[in-house]
Design a protein around this motif. Structure first.
Motif, PDB file in Angstrom:
ATOM      1  N   UNK A  49      36.709  44.367  34.532  1.00 10.06           N
ATOM      2  CA  UNK A  49      36.270  43.221  35.329  1.00 10.06           C
ATOM      3  C   UNK A  49      37.270  42.069  35.210  1.00 10.06           C
ATOM      4  N   UNK A  50      37.758  41.827  34.006  1.00 11.94           N
ATOM      5  CA  UNK A  50      38.751  40.763  33.812  1.00 11.94           C
ATOM      6  C   UNK A  50      40.034  41.097  34.564  1.00 11.94           C
ATOM      7  N   UNK A  51      40.480  42.342  34.468  1.00 12.59           N
ATOM      8  CA  UNK A  51      41.691  42.752  35.170  1.00 12.59           C
ATOM      9  C   UNK A  51      41.548  42.533  36.674  1.00 12.59           C
ATOM     10  N   UNK A  52      40.368  42.804  37.211  1.00 12.14           N
ATOM     11  CA  UNK A  52      40.145  42.657  38.643  1.00 12.14           C
ATOM     12  C   UNK A  52      40.271  41.208  39.118  1.00 12.14           C
ATOM     13  N   UNK A  53      40.145  40.251  38.210  1.00  7.02           N
ATOM     14  CA  UNK A  53      40.336  38.851  38.610  1.00  7.02           C
ATOM     15  C   UNK A  53      41.803  38.550  38.899  1.00  7.02           C
ATOM     16  N   UNK A  54      42.702  39.440  38.487  1.00  2.00           N
ATOM     17  CA  UNK A  54      44.130  39.239  38.688  1.00  2.00           C
ATOM     18  C   UNK A  54      44.692  39.995  39.900  1.00  2.00           C
ATOM     19  N   UNK A  55      43.907  40.868  40.501  1.00  2.00           N
ATOM     20  CA  UNK A  55      44.433  41.664  41.615  1.00  2.00           C
ATOM     21  C   UNK A  55      44.454  40.841  42.897  1.00  2.00           C
ATOM     22  N   UNK A  56      45.207  41.329  43.848  1.00  2.00           N
ATOM     23  CA  UNK A  56      45.309  40.671  45.141  1.00  2.00           C
ATOM     24  C   UNK A  56      43.931  40.588  45.802  1.00  2.00           C
ATOM     25  N   UNK A  57      43.662  39.466  46.425  1.00  2.00           N
ATOM     26  CA  UNK A  57      42.344  39.242  47.022  1.00  2.00           C
ATOM     27  C   UNK A  57      42.094  40.107  48.253  1.00  2.00           C
ATOM     28  N   UNK A  58      43.145  40.667  48.831  1.00  2.47           N
ATOM     29  CA  UNK A  58      42.977  41.521  50.001  1.00  2.47           C
ATOM     30  C   UNK A  58      42.891  43.001  49.623  1.00  2.47           C
ATOM     31  N   UNK A  59      42.553  43.305  48.386  1.00  2.00           N
ATOM     32  CA  UNK A  59      42.552  44.694  47.908  1.00  2.00           C
ATOM     33  C   UNK A  59      41.627  45.600  48.714  1.00  2.00           C
ATOM     34  N   UNK A  60      40.522  45.094  49.187  1.00  2.00           N
ATOM     35  CA  UNK A  60      39.572  45.925  49.937  1.00  2.00           C
ATOM     36  C   UNK A  60      40.114  46.332  51.311  1.00  2.00           C
ATOM     37  N   UNK A  61      41.124  45.646  51.785  1.00  2.00           N
ATOM     38  CA  UNK A  61      41.705  45.957  53.093  1.00  2.00           C
ATOM     39  C   UNK A  61      42.911  46.877  52.985  1.00  2.00           C
ATOM     40  N   UNK A  62      43.362  47.164  51.760  1.00  2.00           N
ATOM     41  CA  UNK A  62      44.579  47.947  51.577  1.00  2.00           C
ATOM     42  C   UNK A  62      44.298  49.295  50.925  1.00  2.00           C
ATOM     43  N   UNK A  63      45.042  50.301  51.339  1.00  2.00           N
ATOM     44  CA  UNK A  63      45.043  51.580  50.629  1.00  2.00           C
ATOM     45  C   UNK A  63      45.969  51.430  49.426  1.00  2.00           C
ATOM     46  N   UNK A  64      45.950  52.417  48.547  1.00  2.00           N
ATOM     47  CA  UNK A  64      46.799  52.321  47.352  1.00  2.00           C
ATOM     48  C   UNK A  64      48.273  52.223  47.730  1.00  2.00           C
ATOM     49  N   UNK A  65      48.695  52.975  48.738  1.00  2.00           N
ATOM     50  CA  UNK A  65      50.098  52.937  49.121  1.00  2.00           C
ATOM     51  C   UNK A  65      50.434  51.666  49.900  1.00  2.00           C
ATOM     52  N   UNK A  66      49.463  51.138  50.611  1.00  2.00           N
ATOM     53  CA  UNK A  66      49.667  49.852  51.276  1.00  2.00           C
ATOM     54  C   UNK A  66      49.878  48.742  50.260  1.00  2.00           C
ATOM     55  N   UNK A  67      49.121  48.785  49.187  1.00  2.00           N
ATOM     56  CA  UNK A  67      49.295  47.809  48.112  1.00  2.00           C
ATOM     57  C   UNK A  67      50.646  48.005  47.432  1.00  2.00           C
ATOM     58  N   UNK A  68      51.127  49.241  47.391  1.00  2.00           N
ATOM     59  CA  UNK A  68      52.440  49.510  46.812  1.00  2.00           C
ATOM     60  C   UNK A  68      53.562  48.814  47.556  1.00  2.00           C
ATOM     61  N   UNK A  69      53.335  48.531  48.821  1.00  2.00           N
ATOM     62  CA  UNK A  69      54.339  47.799  49.607  1.00  2.00           C
ATOM     63  C   UNK A  69      54.597  46.411  49.015  1.00  2.00           C
ATOM     64  N   UNK A  70      53.631  45.877  48.281  1.00  2.00           N
ATOM     65  CA  UNK A  70      53.829  44.572  47.644  1.00  2.00           C
ATOM     66  C   UNK A  70      55.008  44.614  46.678  1.00  2.00           C
ATOM     67  N   UNK A  71      55.223  45.754  46.031  1.00  2.00           N
ATOM     68  CA  UNK A  71      56.368  45.879  45.125  1.00  2.00           C
ATOM     69  C   UNK A  71      57.684  45.890  45.907  1.00  2.00           C
ATOM     70  N   UNK A  72      57.663  46.568  47.009  1.00  2.00           N
ATOM     71  CA  UNK A  72      58.872  46.684  47.822  1.00  2.00           C
ATOM     72  C   UNK A  72      59.274  45.350  48.418  1.00  2.00           C
ATOM     73  N   UNK A  73      58.276  44.546  48.796  1.00  2.00           N
ATOM     74  CA  UNK A  73      58.544  43.261  49.440  1.00  2.00           C
ATOM     75  C   UNK A  73      58.501  42.078  48.476  1.00  2.00           C
TER      76      UNK A  73
END
Length: 77
Positions: A49-73
């Motif tokens: 639960x604590x870790x989830x406070x640090x994730x991107x707020x748009x996580x529910x709209x992204x697939x795992x690989x879509x979120x991986x694009x954050x690393x690329x960009x």
């Protein structure tokens, strides 16, 4: 993190369970020899639960690989 498909957060949570329980008791949680009411399961949930406070707020709209694009960009920390 991307959680759009529904399985991603559960998969990550399993890592928290394994970290708290250790290998034998992690297997035990699935075999029924370690109860889900074990204090270490609660600790794993609290840490997750604590870790989830640090994730991107748009996580529910992204697939795992879509979120991986954050690393690329360079949007990931």
């Amino acid at each position: 993190m991307g959680t759009k498909e529904g399985w991603e957060a559960a998969h990550v949570f399993e890592g928290f369970l394994a970290a708290e329980l250790g290998p034998d008791d992690y297997i035990g949680i699935w075999k029924g020899t370690v109860p889900w009411t074990d204090a270490r399961v609660t600790k794993a949930l609290e840490n997750f639960q604590k870790m989830m406070t640090y994730v991107n707020t748009d996580n529910a709209a992204l697939t795992w690989d879509g979120a991986g694009e954050y690393f690329i960009t360079d949007k990931a920390v």
